[in-house]
Write an enzyme that holds these catalytic residues in place. Sequence first.
Site, PDB file in Angstrom:
ATOM      1  N   SER A 127       0.825  -1.209   0.000  1.00  0.00           N
ATOM      2  CA  SER A 127       0.000   0.000   0.000  1.00  0.00           C
ATOM      3  C   SER A 127       0.857   1.257   0.000  1.00  0.00           C
ATOM      4  O   SER A 127       1.996   1.254   0.501  1.00  0.00           O
ATOM      5  CB  SER A 127      -0.859  -0.014   1.266  1.00  0.00           C
ATOM      6  OG  SER A 127      -1.381   1.264   1.525  1.00  0.00           O
ATOM      7  N   TYR A 162      -1.255  -0.104  10.270  1.00  0.00           N
ATOM      8  CA  TYR A 162      -1.454  -0.682   8.922  1.00  0.00           C
ATOM      9  C   TYR A 162      -0.210  -0.546   8.031  1.00  0.00           C
ATOM     10  O   TYR A 162       0.228  -1.513   7.391  1.00  0.00           O
ATOM     11  CB  TYR A 162      -2.651   0.029   8.287  1.00  0.00           C
ATOM     12  CG  TYR A 162      -2.988  -0.376   6.871  1.00  0.00           C
ATOM     13  CD1 TYR A 162      -3.621  -1.584   6.604  1.00  0.00           C
ATOM     14  CD2 TYR A 162      -2.703   0.470   5.800  1.00  0.00           C
ATOM     15  CE1 TYR A 162      -3.961  -1.941   5.296  1.00  0.00           C
ATOM     16  CE2 TYR A 162      -3.040   0.126   4.499  1.00  0.00           C
ATOM     17  CZ  TYR A 162      -3.663  -1.082   4.250  1.00  0.00           C
ATOM     18  OH  TYR A 162      -3.990  -1.423   2.964  1.00  0.00           O
TER      19      TYR A 162
HETATM   20  P1  NAD Z   1     -11.276  -5.863   1.145  1.00  0.00           P
HETATM   21  O1  NAD Z   1     -11.410  -5.633   2.601  1.00  0.00           O
HETATM   22  O2  NAD Z   1     -12.466  -5.676   0.283  1.00  0.00           O
HETATM   23  O3  NAD Z   1     -10.670  -7.320   0.873  1.00  0.00           O
HETATM   24  C1  NAD Z   1      -9.811  -7.984   1.762  1.00  0.00           C
HETATM   25  C2  NAD Z   1     -10.417  -9.335   2.048  1.00  0.00           C
HETATM   26  O4  NAD Z   1      -9.540 -10.073   2.909  1.00  0.00           O
HETATM   27  C3  NAD Z   1     -11.768  -9.239   2.767  1.00  0.00           C
HETATM   28  O5  NAD Z   1     -12.798  -9.843   2.011  1.00  0.00           O
HETATM   29  C4  NAD Z   1     -11.527  -9.957   4.074  1.00  0.00           C
HETATM   30  O6  NAD Z   1     -12.650 -10.697   4.535  1.00  0.00           O
HETATM   31  C5  NAD Z   1     -10.354 -10.855   3.727  1.00  0.00           C
HETATM   32  N1  NAD Z   1      -9.648 -11.293   4.918  1.00  0.00           N
HETATM   33  C6  NAD Z   1      -9.298 -10.552   6.001  1.00  0.00           C
HETATM   34  N2  NAD Z   1      -8.714 -11.323   6.924  1.00  0.00           N
HETATM   35  C7  NAD Z   1      -8.695 -12.582   6.423  1.00  0.00           C
HETATM   36  C8  NAD Z   1      -8.253 -13.831   6.934  1.00  0.00           C
HETATM   37  N3  NAD Z   1      -7.699 -13.928   8.160  1.00  0.00           N
HETATM   38  N4  NAD Z   1      -8.391 -14.926   6.174  1.00  0.00           N
HETATM   39  C9  NAD Z   1      -8.980 -14.839   4.935  1.00  0.00           C
HETATM   40  N5  NAD Z   1      -9.428 -13.687   4.414  1.00  0.00           N
HETATM   41  C10 NAD Z   1      -9.289 -12.570   5.144  1.00  0.00           C
HETATM   42  O7  NAD Z   1     -10.073  -4.920   0.662  1.00  0.00           O
HETATM   43  P2  NAD Z   1      -9.548  -4.598  -0.804  1.00  0.00           P
HETATM   44  O8  NAD Z   1      -9.811  -3.170  -1.047  1.00  0.00           O
HETATM   45  O9  NAD Z   1     -10.028  -5.606  -1.769  1.00  0.00           O
HETATM   46  O10 NAD Z   1      -7.971  -4.776  -0.574  1.00  0.00           O
HETATM   47  C11 NAD Z   1      -7.254  -5.920  -0.971  1.00  0.00           C
HETATM   48  C12 NAD Z   1      -5.786  -5.744  -0.600  1.00  0.00           C
HETATM   49  O11 NAD Z   1      -5.268  -4.556  -1.197  1.00  0.00           O
HETATM   50  C13 NAD Z   1      -5.542  -5.609   0.902  1.00  0.00           C
HETATM   51  O12 NAD Z   1      -4.371  -6.294   1.241  1.00  0.00           O
HETATM   52  C14 NAD Z   1      -5.343  -4.125   1.101  1.00  0.00           C
HETATM   53  O13 NAD Z   1      -4.547  -3.847   2.213  1.00  0.00           O
HETATM   54  C15 NAD Z   1      -4.661  -3.748  -0.206  1.00  0.00           C
HETATM   55  N6  NAD Z   1      -4.851  -2.326  -0.530  1.00  0.00           N
HETATM   56  C16 NAD Z   1      -6.085  -1.868  -0.908  1.00  0.00           C
HETATM   57  C17 NAD Z   1      -6.257  -0.522  -1.209  1.00  0.00           C
HETATM   58  C18 NAD Z   1      -7.591   0.027  -1.640  1.00  0.00           C
HETATM   59  O14 NAD Z   1      -7.684   1.216  -1.930  1.00  0.00           O
HETATM   60  N7  NAD Z   1      -8.653  -0.764  -1.709  1.00  0.00           N
HETATM   61  C19 NAD Z   1      -5.165   0.355  -1.115  1.00  0.00           C
HETATM   62  C20 NAD Z   1      -3.931  -0.143  -0.722  1.00  0.00           C
HETATM   63  C21 NAD Z   1      -3.781  -1.488  -0.440  1.00  0.00           C
END
Ligand code: NAD
Length: 330
Positions: free
Chosen positions: A121, A152
């Site tokens: 991120s 985070y």
């Molecule tokens: P999201 O929350 O929609 O998806 C993450 C998923 O991981 C969720 O469905 C959650 O239930 C699952 N999860 C959490 N803990 C878990 C566990 N112990 N076992 C199995 N599943 C688990 O978020 P997203 O926006 O799709 O983000 C995906 C990735 O991208 C993440 O790692 C996030 O940190 C990273 N990210 C996202 C953004 C953004 O703007 N959306 C920005 C920077 C980084």
Amino acid sequence: MKIENARLLVCGGGGFIGGHLVNTLFAKGAASVRVVDIKPFEEWHQKHSAADNRVLDLQLRESCVEAAEGMDGVFQLAADMGGMGFIENNKALCMLSVLTNTHMLMAARKAGVQRFFYSSSACVYNADKQKMHEVVALKEEDAYPGMPEDGYGWEKLFSERMCRHFREDFGLETRVARFHNVYGPLGTWNGGREKAPAAISRKVLEAKHSGLHEIEIWGDGHQTRSFMYIDDCTKGITDIFESDILEPINLGSSELVTINQLVDMAEDIAGIKLKRNYNLSAPKGVNGRNSDNTLIEKLLGWEPSIRLRDGMEKTLAWIEQQMFAGEASR
Ligand code: NAD
């Protein structure tokens, strides 16, 4: 390594980005896709009938071993995360994602996985470089010396390093992308974990439909950010996965806007004008952040293809549907 004909695992595939990524992997000819998430199926944003869908807690080592078995490639997107409101108030929960990253890397190595993609991120970047509204876009080297977003961001930076050392010491081919704010349909839009584009879209639509023409904005509205539409994100993920890029690389839009401009855009799409109430004590994150895309353009020829205004139109349309779908089912 190519996605075509590969057996692939998407961790966190019940979430926003993972759910869209599964579509992209099938479209690119993956032999099979296994999708794992901790949430019960009914809470997944998308569930693909052609995939091998499993509910598992990937903080547990044995779940990671089960998930990785027989896979050629892994996309590790599972994380306990949300927008600024969640991240600033749940630092310990965010840091516990280190269990998922550690156990998935160990399980991937054990299973002989050829390639491991990790979703880092922009929150890894040094906070001192993000104090001003008028930002200098962040280059990859700006993550060091380390002073990331508390909780985070520290976890993401640590897990990036773990990916590097699993590659150097154990030969697991890792690829790392630093996502900058991703948005679009089929993601979290209410409940406290939503990010700014979804939250602002929802608030504008609520104001429109309730007739109460006011909006609460977190911070003074002058914070600057860039936002990447989901389709650009999934294309970037697969390009990085297949590439030879060993160091963490930015994956984001460089179209910088203030939060006020994002609200202008949402208001314009919804066809209303709202009175703005600025909540200066709400979580607002850093003052300014943008992605420097010099490296990804040079190495992959990747650049975002969807303008913020176009992506926001699709996002508002989808959120409006969800608001009324909820009402219809009550
Ligand atoms: P999201 O929350 O929609 O998806 C993450 C998923 O991981 C969720 O469905 C959650 O239930 C699952 N999860 C959490 N803990 C878990 C566990 N112990 N076992 C199995 N599943 C688990 O978020 P997203 O926006 O799709 O983000 C995906 C990735 O991208 C993440 O790692 C996030 O940190 C990273 N990210 C996202 C953004 C953004 O703007 N959306 C920005 C920077 C980084």
